[in-house]
Design a protein around this motif. Structure first.
Motif, PDB file in Angstrom:
ATOM      1  N   HIS A  40       0.845  -1.197   0.000  1.00  0.00           N
ATOM      2  CA  HIS A  40       0.000   0.000   0.000  1.00  0.00           C
ATOM      3  C   HIS A  40       0.874   1.238   0.000  1.00  0.00           C
ATOM      4  O   HIS A  40       1.909   1.268   0.642  1.00  0.00           O
ATOM      5  CB  HIS A  40      -0.896   0.043   1.243  1.00  0.00           C
ATOM      6  CG  HIS A  40      -2.033  -0.914   1.189  1.00  0.00           C
ATOM      7  ND1 HIS A  40      -1.919  -2.226   1.572  1.00  0.00           N
ATOM      8  CD2 HIS A  40      -3.310  -0.741   0.774  1.00  0.00           C
ATOM      9  CE1 HIS A  40      -3.091  -2.828   1.403  1.00  0.00           C
ATOM     10  NE2 HIS A  40      -3.944  -1.962   0.919  1.00  0.00           N
ATOM     11  N   GLU A  41       0.391   2.242  -0.743  1.00  0.00           N
ATOM     12  CA  GLU A  41       1.045   3.542  -0.697  1.00  0.00           C
ATOM     13  C   GLU A  41       0.181   4.478   0.124  1.00  0.00           C
ATOM     14  O   GLU A  41      -1.049   4.411   0.035  1.00  0.00           O
ATOM     15  CB  GLU A  41       1.114   4.122  -2.124  1.00  0.00           C
ATOM     16  CG  GLU A  41       2.456   3.972  -2.780  1.00  0.00           C
ATOM     17  CD  GLU A  41       2.470   4.512  -4.213  1.00  0.00           C
ATOM     18  OE1 GLU A  41       3.124   3.877  -5.039  1.00  0.00           O
ATOM     19  OE2 GLU A  41       1.823   5.546  -4.479  1.00  0.00           O
ATOM     20  N   PHE A  42       0.815   5.341   0.881  1.00  0.00           N
ATOM     21  CA  PHE A  42       0.093   6.394   1.595  1.00  0.00           C
ATOM     22  C   PHE A  42       0.292   7.673   0.790  1.00  0.00           C
ATOM     23  O   PHE A  42       1.413   8.121   0.605  1.00  0.00           O
ATOM     24  CB  PHE A  42       0.594   6.519   3.032  1.00  0.00           C
ATOM     25  CG  PHE A  42       0.116   5.379   3.884  1.00  0.00           C
ATOM     26  CD1 PHE A  42       0.706   4.126   3.787  1.00  0.00           C
ATOM     27  CD2 PHE A  42      -0.962   5.539   4.747  1.00  0.00           C
ATOM     28  CE1 PHE A  42       0.231   3.054   4.533  1.00  0.00           C
ATOM     29  CE2 PHE A  42      -1.434   4.475   5.503  1.00  0.00           C
ATOM     30  CZ  PHE A  42      -0.835   3.233   5.395  1.00  0.00           C
TER      31      PHE A  42
ATOM     32  N   ILE B 194       0.745  12.858  -3.406  1.00  0.00           N
ATOM     33  CA  ILE B 194       2.177  12.743  -3.161  1.00  0.00           C
ATOM     34  C   ILE B 194       2.393  11.485  -2.333  1.00  0.00           C
ATOM     35  O   ILE B 194       1.822  11.362  -1.245  1.00  0.00           O
ATOM     36  CB  ILE B 194       2.677  13.978  -2.370  1.00  0.00           C
ATOM     37  CG1 ILE B 194       2.394  15.258  -3.167  1.00  0.00           C
ATOM     38  CG2 ILE B 194       4.155  13.846  -2.028  1.00  0.00           C
ATOM     39  CD1 ILE B 194       2.374  16.519  -2.317  1.00  0.00           C
ATOM     40  N   GLU B 195       3.197  10.555  -2.848  1.00  0.00           N
ATOM     41  CA  GLU B 195       3.452   9.329  -2.098  1.00  0.00           C
ATOM     42  C   GLU B 195       4.365   9.669  -0.921  1.00  0.00           C
ATOM     43  O   GLU B 195       5.538   9.928  -1.106  1.00  0.00           O
ATOM     44  CB  GLU B 195       4.122   8.278  -2.993  1.00  0.00           C
ATOM     45  CG  GLU B 195       4.426   7.000  -2.228  1.00  0.00           C
ATOM     46  CD  GLU B 195       5.444   6.113  -2.932  1.00  0.00           C
ATOM     47  OE1 GLU B 195       5.482   6.077  -4.173  1.00  0.00           O
ATOM     48  OE2 GLU B 195       6.197   5.433  -2.206  1.00  0.00           O
ATOM     49  N   VAL B 196       3.802   9.636   0.296  1.00  0.00           N
ATOM     50  CA  VAL B 196       4.627   9.967   1.465  1.00  0.00           C
ATOM     51  C   VAL B 196       5.139   8.717   2.170  1.00  0.00           C
ATOM     52  O   VAL B 196       6.090   8.776   2.942  1.00  0.00           O
ATOM     53  CB  VAL B 196       3.881  10.887   2.460  1.00  0.00           C
ATOM     54  CG1 VAL B 196       3.849  12.309   1.934  1.00  0.00           C
ATOM     55  CG2 VAL B 196       2.474  10.388   2.743  1.00  0.00           C
ATOM     56  N   GLY B 197       4.497   7.566   1.904  1.00  0.00           N
ATOM     57  CA  GLY B 197       4.971   6.342   2.538  1.00  0.00           C
ATOM     58  C   GLY B 197       4.500   5.134   1.758  1.00  0.00           C
ATOM     59  O   GLY B 197       3.568   5.226   0.941  1.00  0.00           O
ATOM     60  N   GLN B 198       5.179   4.017   1.962  1.00  0.00           N
ATOM     61  CA  GLN B 198       4.741   2.778   1.312  1.00  0.00           C
ATOM     62  C   GLN B 198       5.094   1.598   2.210  1.00  0.00           C
ATOM     63  O   GLN B 198       6.160   1.570   2.822  1.00  0.00           O
ATOM     64  CB  GLN B 198       5.396   2.625  -0.068  1.00  0.00           C
ATOM     65  CG  GLN B 198       4.800   1.459  -0.860  1.00  0.00           C
ATOM     66  CD  GLN B 198       5.174   1.442  -2.340  1.00  0.00           C
ATOM     67  OE1 GLN B 198       5.996   2.228  -2.791  1.00  0.00           O
ATOM     68  NE2 GLN B 198       4.584   0.520  -3.078  1.00  0.00           N
ATOM     69  N   VAL B 199       4.178   0.645   2.283  1.00  0.00           N
ATOM     70  CA  VAL B 199       4.423  -0.568   3.079  1.00  0.00           C
ATOM     71  C   VAL B 199       4.365  -1.782   2.150  1.00  0.00           C
ATOM     72  O   VAL B 199       3.569  -1.807   1.205  1.00  0.00           O
ATOM     73  CB  VAL B 199       3.388  -0.700   4.231  1.00  0.00           C
ATOM     74  CG1 VAL B 199       3.612   0.401   5.264  1.00  0.00           C
ATOM     75  CG2 VAL B 199       1.953  -0.632   3.724  1.00  0.00           C
TER      76      VAL B 199
HETATM   77 MG    MG Z   1       7.144   3.689  -3.032  1.00  0.00          MG
END
Ligand code: MG
Ligand code: ATP
Length: 597
Positions: free
Chosen positions: A229-231, A434-439
């Protein structure tokens, strides 16, 4: 004894005061009136104008006092929430030996984005773009028993990626601050739990940072693994595009979102091929207009050249999708099993010689020497119009199976706004962010290639099941500004503001004003509030402009009213201001800070 104690208390108090306060007359700060040439985005412009960051080279920045304070606030929010989740903070080296990356086979996968360096003995290293290999190496050396699992480690550290297009200031830089965490579990169920915990931790972190965001399903890219998942912080200027459905819970990056294939009605019969003269109709729009057919009845071709592991040209790939669809390059490279830097658009003349494709008139019939990738939808549609691989000719009534086949059949198209949701059929919505995080659920990708195993209850070796979790700390700072600014400057959310209250003295040479300001400053500092005192001997217009630019959430202006202990109180985000007695203003400021901090 007694003396020492007193002295300590006093010095602690003094240093605390120093931590929490600053006089602008002493601060190392240079604000700019002009908009710097290279900056387009609000966050980039305002960070530079506010003297918060300084550019050293393309995509490489330093942080100045105010910018660094906000970075530390974000880091501390991340620390608090990560610690609460049971993750433990460590700090690894930014320099990583090539051998570990060769073991995981990512030394090449990362391509030119990886910043490679050699030491004096010609030994190869990289400046870490991410740390999966390093953490896998640690656990394979230090974890041997199921009793030591699960474990979750994180660090906040500088990362390096030699981005093809560094831009937008902190948004896409070549050196940036990242929080990266890695979870190690006994099995998939354990990973599911660790993943969920991190997902929820991220929701708390970004909420506390004051961001409006969405967690969406994402492609796993060069990191790999099964699930991700992207935040995404919602913003028109963001580089990520997301698709979501209000009727069901579907939400994904457009790179990831599936597309529901359309099918021809069952009673549609395949009719014979018909070659037709279609002069000067190189685009789908032109041929559809010329033949007076819907673009949905046409097939579009996209021509690529591919590269091998060594970066040498390895072949050609031609992708076909319905004429009105858009190719999704990420889906295409996943279908081809290659990486982003291994594919580029082909030179028309060159690919024509090699494969028989004719630029503008390429169709799926009769191609040679190339990998033909067919969008799954084309296998379900009847009697389409495609290029004839001959200049100025198209062929009508082309059907998959009867007339052509593909080497790869896959969904390689992009879900567009208002297309039917792949889960429930309702029209989907699009947003930028804006992608600020990704798990990522990595599974055993790294433990298999690098041999990270533990002994289970029966003394049997089992691979450690991993997850990895990143937050772009410096990009988050930029995202916060994108979402919180107006034409005059930044409007910091309290938890990430470099200072909480700003006291502006209209006339510093006026003793009454200055004394009142100092008194308020002391009282607020005493209450543990972070105060910036604008005691510069400057025109008041300049001071107000800077206050707007720097965006401290609470503003107290000490001017003529000082003789009656009256001050002006205003929130940066509001237009209206009120005149209050100094004590009232202090109380109001304290309350607001404690509520919003
Ligand atoms: Mg990423
Ligand atoms: P992007 O798709 O934007 O290039 P990514 O998916 O490659 O990012 P990850 O490997 O997921 O990035 O890294 C974790 C986080 O680090 C990202 O979610 C992002 O917030 C941040 N990040 C990645 N690249 C950069 C960069 N060049 N500058 C600033 N932050 C970055």
């Amino acid at each position: 004894m007694e003396e020492t104690k007193k002295y300590d208390k006093q010095s602690i108090h003094e240093s605390r005061k120093r931590d929490y306060t600053m006089r602008l007359s002493k601060m190392h700060l240079k604000t700019l009136r002009e908009v710097p040439n290279e900056a387009e985005l609000a966050s980039h412009i305002l960070l530079l104008r506010g003297g918060m960051i300084r550019k050293l080279a393309s995509g490489i920045y330093g942080y100045m006092p105010l910018g660094w304070r906000s970075i530390r606030k974000i880091e501390n929010i991340i620390r608090e929430e990560m610690d609460k989740s049971g993750s433990q903070e460590v700090l690894m080296s930014a320099i990583q030996p090539a051998e570990l990356w060769q073991e995981s086979k990512r030394w090449f996968v990362y391509g030119p984005e990886m910043w490679r360096v050699k030491d004096r003995h010609e030994r190869e290293f990289c400046l870490g773009p991410t740390h999966e290999e390093i953490f896998t190496d640690i656990v394979r050396n230090e974890i041997s028993s199921h009793r030591q699992l699960p474990v979750n480690l994180y660090q906040i550290q500088t990362k390096y990626r030699d981005e093809a297009r560094p831009r937008f200031g902190l948004m896409r830089s070549r050196e940036f601050i990242m929080k990266d965490a890695y979870s190690f579990d006994k099995d998939e169920e354990g990973l599911d739990e660790s993943y969920k915990k991190m997902y929820e931790t991220y929701e708390r972190i970004f909420t506390r940072c004051g961001l409006t965001f969405r967690a969406v399903e994402a492609d796993t890219g060069a990191i790999g693994g099964s699930n991700s998942h992207e935040f995404t912080a919602i913003s028109e200027v963001g580089e990520s595009e997301i698709t979501y459905c209000n009727a069901c819970k579907m939400a994904a990056t457009t790179e990831k979102a599936e597309v529901a294939d359309e099918c021809s009605e069952e009673d549609v019969k395949e009719i014979p091929l018909e070659k037709i003269y279609t002069p000067n109709t190189k685009t789908i729009a032109e041929v559809a207009q010329y033949l007076d057919i819907d673009e949905k009845k046409t097939i579009k071709a996209l021509l690529f050249v591919t590269h091998n592991d060594q970066g040498e040209k390895s072949g050609y790939a031609i992708a076909f999708i319905r004429g009105d669809r858009e190719l999704n390059e990420v889906k295409l490279i996943n279908a081809l099993g290659i990486h982003e830097h291994q594919i580029e658009f082909a030179d028309e003349a060159e690919i024509a010689d090699a494969t028989g494709a004719v630029g503008g008139f390429t169709g799926p019939i009769g191609l040679v020497n190339c990998t033909v990738v067919i969008d799954s939808e084309l296998t379900k549609l009847k009697n389409l119009c495609a290029g004839a691989n001959e200049k100025n000719y198209h062929i009508k009534n082309v059907n998959y199976g009867r007339d052509y086949k593909g080497d790869i059949i896959a969904d390689i198209k992009t879900l567009k706004a208002n297309d039917p949701c792949p889960k429930c059929g309702a029209p989907v919505k699009h947003a930028r962010g804006i992608e600020v995080g990704q798990v990522f659920k990595l599974g055993t990708k790294y433990s298999d290639s690098m041999g990270a195993v533990y002994k289970d209850e029966n003394q049997k070796d089992k691979p450690i099941v991993m997850g990895s979790y990143g937050i772009g700390v410096s990009r988050t700072l930029a995202a916060i500004i994108e979402q919180n600014h107006d034409e005059n400057g930044i409007i910091w959310p309290m938890p990430v503001a470099p200072y909480e209250v700003m006291i502006t003295v209209v006339k510093v040479k006026d003793d009454v004003q200055m004394e009142l300001a100092e008194k308020m400053y002391d009282e607020l500092v005493e209450a543990g509030i972070e105060v910036l005192l604008d005691d510069r001997d400057e025109r008041v217009g300049v001071k107000f402009k800077d206050a707007d630019l720097l965006g401290v959430p609470i503003r107290i202006t000490v001017g003529k009213g000082a003789t009656n202990k009256l001050v002006e109180y205003k929130l940066r985000r509001d237009v209206e201001k009120v005149e209050l007695h100094m004590e009232e203003a202090i109380e109001k400021a304290k309350k607001t800070v404690l509520k919003e901090r």
